[in-house]
Design a protein around this motif. Structure first.
Motif, PDB file in Angstrom:
ATOM      1  N   ASP A 168       0.833  -1.207   0.000  1.00 42.22           N
ATOM      2  CA  ASP A 168       0.000   0.000   0.000  1.00 42.22           C
ATOM      3  C   ASP A 168       0.863   1.251   0.000  1.00 42.22           C
ATOM      4  OD1 ASP A 168      -2.369  -1.417  -0.048  1.00 42.22           O
ATOM      5  OD2 ASP A 168      -2.615  -1.388   2.137  1.00 42.22           O
ATOM      6  N   GLN A 169       1.867   1.267   0.874  1.00 45.76           N
ATOM      7  CA  GLN A 169       2.780   2.414   0.933  1.00 45.76           C
ATOM      8  C   GLN A 169       3.543   2.552  -0.387  1.00 45.76           C
ATOM      9  OE1 GLN A 169       3.088   4.839   3.187  1.00 45.76           O
ATOM     10  NE2 GLN A 169       4.628   5.812   1.916  1.00 45.76           N
ATOM     11  N   LEU A 170       3.911   1.438  -0.985  1.00 52.54           N
ATOM     12  CA  LEU A 170       4.629   1.470  -2.260  1.00 52.54           C
ATOM     13  C   LEU A 170       3.760   2.122  -3.337  1.00 52.54           C
ATOM     14  CD1 LEU A 170       7.106   0.699  -3.960  1.00 52.54           C
ATOM     15  CD2 LEU A 170       6.025  -1.527  -4.343  1.00 52.54           C
ATOM     16  N   ARG A 171       2.498   1.734  -3.430  1.00 49.50           N
ATOM     17  CA  ARG A 171       1.586   2.319  -4.426  1.00 49.50           C
ATOM     18  C   ARG A 171       1.407   3.820  -4.202  1.00 49.50           C
ATOM     19  NH1 ARG A 171      -1.213  -2.532  -4.299  1.00 49.50           N
ATOM     20  NH2 ARG A 171      -2.581  -1.817  -2.638  1.00 49.50           N
ATOM     21  N   ARG A 172       1.166   4.210  -2.940  1.00 47.95           N
ATOM     22  CA  ARG A 172       0.990   5.632  -2.634  1.00 47.95           C
ATOM     23  C   ARG A 172       2.257   6.432  -2.965  1.00 47.95           C
ATOM     24  NH1 ARG A 172      -1.533   3.449   1.880  1.00 47.95           N
ATOM     25  NH2 ARG A 172       0.266   3.879   3.200  1.00 47.95           N
ATOM     26  N   SER A 173       3.411   5.861  -2.654  1.00 41.18           N
ATOM     27  CA  SER A 173       4.677   6.552  -2.917  1.00 41.18           C
ATOM     28  C   SER A 173       4.955   6.660  -4.409  1.00 41.18           C
ATOM     29  CB  SER A 173       5.830   5.832  -2.213  1.00 41.18           C
ATOM     30  OG  SER A 173       5.613   5.821  -0.820  1.00 41.18           O
ATOM     31  N   GLU A 174       4.589   5.637  -5.168  1.00 43.76           N
ATOM     32  CA  GLU A 174       4.771   5.693  -6.621  1.00 43.76           C
ATOM     33  C   GLU A 174       3.882   6.768  -7.246  1.00 43.76           C
ATOM     34  OE1 GLU A 174       4.063   1.576  -7.545  1.00 43.76           O
ATOM     35  OE2 GLU A 174       6.218   1.116  -7.545  1.00 43.76           O
ATOM     36  N   VAL A 175       2.650   6.924  -6.740  1.00 40.18           N
ATOM     37  CA  VAL A 175       1.760   7.988  -7.223  1.00 40.18           C
ATOM     38  C   VAL A 175       2.354   9.350  -6.872  1.00 40.18           C
ATOM     39  CG1 VAL A 175      -0.517   9.064  -6.927  1.00 40.18           C
ATOM     40  CG2 VAL A 175      -0.335   6.590  -7.231  1.00 40.18           C
ATOM     41  N   ALA A 176       2.861   9.496  -5.651  1.00 41.44           N
ATOM     42  CA  ALA A 176       3.479  10.763  -5.234  1.00 41.44           C
ATOM     43  C   ALA A 176       4.684  11.087  -6.114  1.00 41.44           C
ATOM     44  CB  ALA A 176       3.893  10.696  -3.767  1.00 41.44           C
ATOM     45  N   LEU A 177       5.465  10.070  -6.448  1.00 41.75           N
ATOM     46  CA  LEU A 177       6.621  10.273  -7.328  1.00 41.75           C
ATOM     47  C   LEU A 177       6.159  10.708  -8.717  1.00 41.75           C
ATOM     48  CD1 LEU A 177       9.667  10.109  -7.877  1.00 41.75           C
ATOM     49  CD2 LEU A 177       9.338   7.670  -8.416  1.00 41.75           C
ATOM     50  N   HIS A 178       5.151  10.054  -9.247  1.00 41.32           N
ATOM     51  CA  HIS A 178       4.617  10.399 -10.573  1.00 41.32           C
ATOM     52  C   HIS A 178       4.127  11.848 -10.587  1.00 41.32           C
ATOM     53  CE1 HIS A 178       1.941   8.911 -14.142  1.00 41.32           C
ATOM     54  NE2 HIS A 178       2.609   9.985 -14.435  1.00 41.32           N
ATOM     55  N   ARG A 179       3.433  12.266  -9.530  1.00 44.81           N
ATOM     56  CA  ARG A 179       2.938  13.646  -9.452  1.00 44.81           C
ATOM     57  C   ARG A 179       4.093  14.647  -9.409  1.00 44.81           C
ATOM     58  NH1 ARG A 179      -2.239  13.375  -5.277  1.00 44.81           N
ATOM     59  NH2 ARG A 179      -3.577  12.296  -6.744  1.00 44.81           N
ATOM     60  N   ALA A 180       5.105  14.347  -8.610  1.00 47.62           N
ATOM     61  CA  ALA A 180       6.255  15.254  -8.497  1.00 47.62           C
ATOM     62  C   ALA A 180       6.981  15.371  -9.832  1.00 47.62           C
ATOM     63  CB  ALA A 180       7.207  14.770  -7.402  1.00 47.62           C
ATOM     64  N   ILE A 181       7.207  14.252 -10.494  1.00 45.22           N
ATOM     65  CA  ILE A 181       7.892  14.266 -11.797  1.00 45.22           C
ATOM     66  C   ILE A 181       7.051  15.030 -12.823  1.00 45.22           C
ATOM     67  CG2 ILE A 181       8.596  12.802 -13.737  1.00 45.22           C
ATOM     68  CD1 ILE A 181       9.515  10.735 -11.590  1.00 45.22           C
ATOM     69  N   ASN A 182       5.740  14.848 -12.801  1.00 44.70           N
ATOM     70  CA  ASN A 182       4.860  15.577 -13.711  1.00 44.70           C
ATOM     71  C   ASN A 182       5.004  17.079 -13.502  1.00 44.70           C
ATOM     72  OD1 ASN A 182       2.709  15.976 -15.632  1.00 44.70           O
ATOM     73  ND2 ASN A 182       1.299  16.217 -13.918  1.00 44.70           N
ATOM     74  N   ARG A 183       4.996  17.531 -12.251  1.00 45.39           N
ATOM     75  CA  ARG A 183       5.134  18.958 -11.947  1.00 45.39           C
ATOM     76  C   ARG A 183       6.492  19.479 -12.428  1.00 45.39           C
ATOM     77  NH1 ARG A 183       5.052  19.842  -6.392  1.00 45.39           N
ATOM     78  NH2 ARG A 183       4.542  22.022  -6.744  1.00 45.39           N
ATOM     79  N   ILE A 184       7.545  18.713 -12.202  1.00 42.79           N
ATOM     80  CA  ILE A 184       8.889  19.123 -12.641  1.00 42.79           C
ATOM     81  C   ILE A 184       8.921  19.246 -14.163  1.00 42.79           C
ATOM     82  CG2 ILE A 184      11.296  18.380 -12.806  1.00 42.79           C
ATOM     83  CD1 ILE A 184      10.800  17.089  -9.938  1.00 42.79           C
ATOM     84  N   ASN A 185       8.377  18.232 -14.849  1.00 44.31           N
ATOM     85  CA  ASN A 185       8.374  18.262 -16.325  1.00 44.31           C
ATOM     86  C   ASN A 185       7.579  19.442 -16.872  1.00 44.31           C
ATOM     87  OD1 ASN A 185       9.945  15.953 -16.408  1.00 44.31           O
ATOM     88  ND2 ASN A 185       8.232  14.576 -16.757  1.00 44.31           N
ATOM     89  N   VAL A 186       6.425  19.716 -16.296  1.00 40.48           N
ATOM     90  CA  VAL A 186       5.610  20.835 -16.777  1.00 40.48           C
ATOM     91  C   VAL A 186       6.318  22.166 -16.513  1.00 40.48           C
ATOM     92  CG1 VAL A 186       3.437  22.106 -16.406  1.00 40.48           C
ATOM     93  CG2 VAL A 186       3.407  19.622 -16.687  1.00 40.48           C
ATOM     94  N   SER A 187       7.007  22.276 -15.394  1.00 39.42           N
ATOM     95  CA  SER A 187       7.704  23.532 -15.068  1.00 39.42           C
ATOM     96  C   SER A 187       8.783  23.868 -16.096  1.00 39.42           C
ATOM     97  CB  SER A 187       8.332  23.458 -13.677  1.00 39.42           C
ATOM     98  OG  SER A 187       9.477  22.634 -13.673  1.00 39.42           O
ATOM     99  N   LYS A 188       9.300  22.876 -16.787  1.00 36.99           N
ATOM    100  CA  LYS A 188      10.365  23.088 -17.794  1.00 36.99           C
ATOM    101  C   LYS A 188       9.847  23.757 -19.059  1.00 36.99           C
ATOM    102  CE  LYS A 188      13.187  19.341 -16.069  1.00 36.99           C
ATOM    103  NZ  LYS A 188      13.697  17.986 -16.274  1.00 36.99           N
ATOM    104  N   HIS A 189       8.532  23.899 -19.194  1.00 39.33           N
ATOM    105  CA  HIS A 189       7.949  24.537 -20.384  1.00 39.33           C
ATOM    106  C   HIS A 189       7.869  26.056 -20.263  1.00 39.33           C
ATOM    107  CE1 HIS A 189       6.958  20.773 -22.289  1.00 39.33           C
ATOM    108  NE2 HIS A 189       6.349  20.353 -21.187  1.00 39.33           N
ATOM    109  N   ARG A 190       8.350  26.603 -19.162  1.00 41.94           N
ATOM    110  CA  ARG A 190       8.290  28.063 -18.975  1.00 41.94           C
ATOM    111  C   ARG A 190       9.023  28.785 -20.056  1.00 41.94           C
ATOM    112  NH1 ARG A 190       9.520  28.626 -12.530  1.00 41.94           N
ATOM    113  NH2 ARG A 190       7.970  27.147 -11.959  1.00 41.94           N
TER     114      ARG A 190
END
Length: 142
Positions: free
Chosen positions: A120-142
């Protein structure tokens, strides 16, 4: 009189309306794949993946707004694209250092969850990682 050659795009979170512009095309990733919405698109409701949404604005043929969306749904009806998400941020509003720290925390929690075999913790942490990476990737479009 309604303009049939453009879309109205609204992105709404529990914190309120975070995006409201006219567009010529919206591209979003649903859980079934990428979906492009042009004016006069048939009505549709689609669940969104954690990913970026691209909005080409009508005030500029070259200007694209990028929005990090953490899941949610997209409804298209009568040339209005409404995205409802738990969280969403425009590229210009993303705090990159905060996103980097969230990525590091998620990576650490993934390792801890693997070591303790906590699926359960692994799934939640993987989602949190995906969200963080998504935010980082989108920020690069500035």
């Amino acid at each position: 009189m309604e303009n049939k050659s453009q879309l109205t795009v609204n992105v709404v979170t529990p914190d309120g309306l975070i995006y409201d512009h006219h567009a010529t095309i919206v591209v979003a990733n649903t859980i079934s794949g990428e979906l492009g919405i042009l004016p006069n698109h048939a009505p549709i409701i689609a669940p969104l993946a954690i990913d970026e949404v691209r909005v080409r604005r009508t005030d500029s043929d070259t200007h694209v707004d990028w929005i990090a969306v953490n899941g949610g749904i997209m409804e298209v009806r009568d040339n209005v694209v409404t995205i409802i998400a738990d969280t969403a941020e425009r590229e210009r509003d993303i705090d990159v250092s905060r996103a980097e720290r969230a990525k590091q925390r998620a990576e650490q929690r993934i390792e801890e969850a693997k070591a303790s075999h906590d699926t359960d913790q692994l799934r939640r942490s993987e989602v949190a990682l995906h969200r963080a990476i998504n935010r980082i990737n989108v920020s690069k479009h500035r």
